[in-house]
Structure formats: C-alpha cells, structure tokens
Design an enzyme around this catalytic site. Sequence first.
Site, PDB file in Angstrom:
ATOM      1  N   SER A 191      31.796  30.473  38.979  1.00  0.00           N
ATOM      2  CA  SER A 191      32.066  31.733  38.259  1.00  0.00           C
ATOM      3  C   SER A 191      31.907  31.596  36.757  1.00  0.00           C
ATOM      4  O   SER A 191      32.494  32.371  35.986  1.00  0.00           O
ATOM      5  CB  SER A 191      33.479  32.251  38.587  1.00  0.00           C
ATOM      6  OG  SER A 191      33.648  32.408  39.984  1.00  0.00           O
ATOM      7  N   ARG A 192      31.120  30.626  36.317  1.00  0.00           N
ATOM      8  CA  ARG A 192      30.871  30.392  34.890  1.00  0.00           C
ATOM      9  C   ARG A 192      32.133  29.989  34.124  1.00  0.00           C
ATOM     10  O   ARG A 192      32.167  30.043  32.908  1.00  0.00           O
ATOM     11  CB  ARG A 192      30.229  31.623  34.233  1.00  0.00           C
ATOM     12  CG  ARG A 192      28.808  31.908  34.707  1.00  0.00           C
ATOM     13  CD  ARG A 192      27.874  30.757  34.289  1.00  0.00           C
ATOM     14  NE  ARG A 192      26.485  31.041  34.551  1.00  0.00           N
ATOM     15  CZ  ARG A 192      25.821  30.625  35.628  1.00  0.00           C
ATOM     16  NH1 ARG A 192      26.457  29.958  36.575  1.00  0.00           N
ATOM     17  NH2 ARG A 192      24.543  30.872  35.780  1.00  0.00           N
TER      18      ARG A 192
END
Length: 213
Positions: A191-192
């Site tokens: 999810s970065r």
Amino acid sequence: MDKTVADLRKDYTLEGLSKTEINPNPFIQFKKWFEQALAAQLPEPNAMTLATATPDGQPAARMVLLKDFDERGFVLFTNYNSHKGQELATNPQAALVFWWAELERQVRIVGTVEKISSKQSDSYFEMRPPNSRLGAWASNQSEVIAGREVLEQQLQEFQHRYENQEVPRPPHWGGYRIIPSQIEFWQGRPSRLHDRLLYTRIDDSWKIQRLSP
C-alpha cells in the site's frame, strides 16, 4: 488494452524494516544489505546513481560503480576532468542511490566528497584489466568528439605507446570518497506505506529516525 505508464505499479511485500532489527552503525547495516544483494546474484549490485550539482545548483545524475566502502565512506573512480569531476571540484557535495529492485530495497546517501590518496588510486588502477587502463588514457571523458573512430584511433595510439609496458595511471584519473552525513534505508511495503529509516551523523555518532513514506 495496452497499459499506460500511469497503470504501472507494484505492491512490495517481501520484508519489513524496524529500528529494533537494524544495526546502530549504518556502515554495518549497509554491508549486511550489500552482502544480501551479492548473495541474491543481482546484476551489478554495486551500480549506483551519483548526483552532483554546479555551484549555482544545476543538478546532474549518472550511473557509476561503487568500488570500495568502509566507515570512512563510499569510493568510486572516474576522470577528474569529466563533468562530474568538474562539478565535484567546485561543489564537493554529492548524493548516491542504490536500487535493488529484486529485494525491494533502496539506499540513499548524502555527504561531502574528497579525493582519495594517489597511492590508493594507483593501487586500484593496477588491478584494472589492461584495456580498461588504456581506455582511461584514450577517453577525454565528457568532451564532444566527431565519432566513434576518434576513440578507436586514440586507443590504438596508447596501445602502441605502452606496448610491452605497464600502463601508468593518468594524472587526471582517480578516486573520490563520499563521506556521508545521512544514510537512508528504504524497504518497500504494501500500500505504498514503505519503511524508511534515516541515519544522521551527529559528531561521532548516528541518530536513527523513521520517516513517513
């Protein structure tokens, strides 16, 4: 439908990075990661981006090869008269970036730059293959040339000059050491929400902080 550049993405899931797991010495931590990159048989794990800038702030970046490192810093070799050499002569500051995609890892280094000793440059130059030593004489790095044949002609001239002789190190060729003030270790996460741990030199010790991705 063909993908566009904006469609390209990858979720990083291999590992995490916590302050309890890393070594308090960033050079030992770098050595650990570098040895893991070697063990993974990555192509040219010592390849790194070197960023420099002119005194008025015009940046430039290019790929170079790390040739040594210890607690004094990170060493590379080049032509002192090249664009990067000229920039380092007038603005001795630089940044390095290692990107090991297969391990989902990045290391960023910022620091000042100094030339290593002539003796150290001589020692490394003697280790290079003969044609690489001749190439250091044949190439006026970063200068405009009329064509490939100029390089080939100059190489032939130096092959003839040093036939059956040891090729000495050109006075305009040698090593630089980047002495880090900051080293950041980046581990890709889902999810970065990547893990980023920043070492900052304070006198003779290092402060470690977590950065938001």
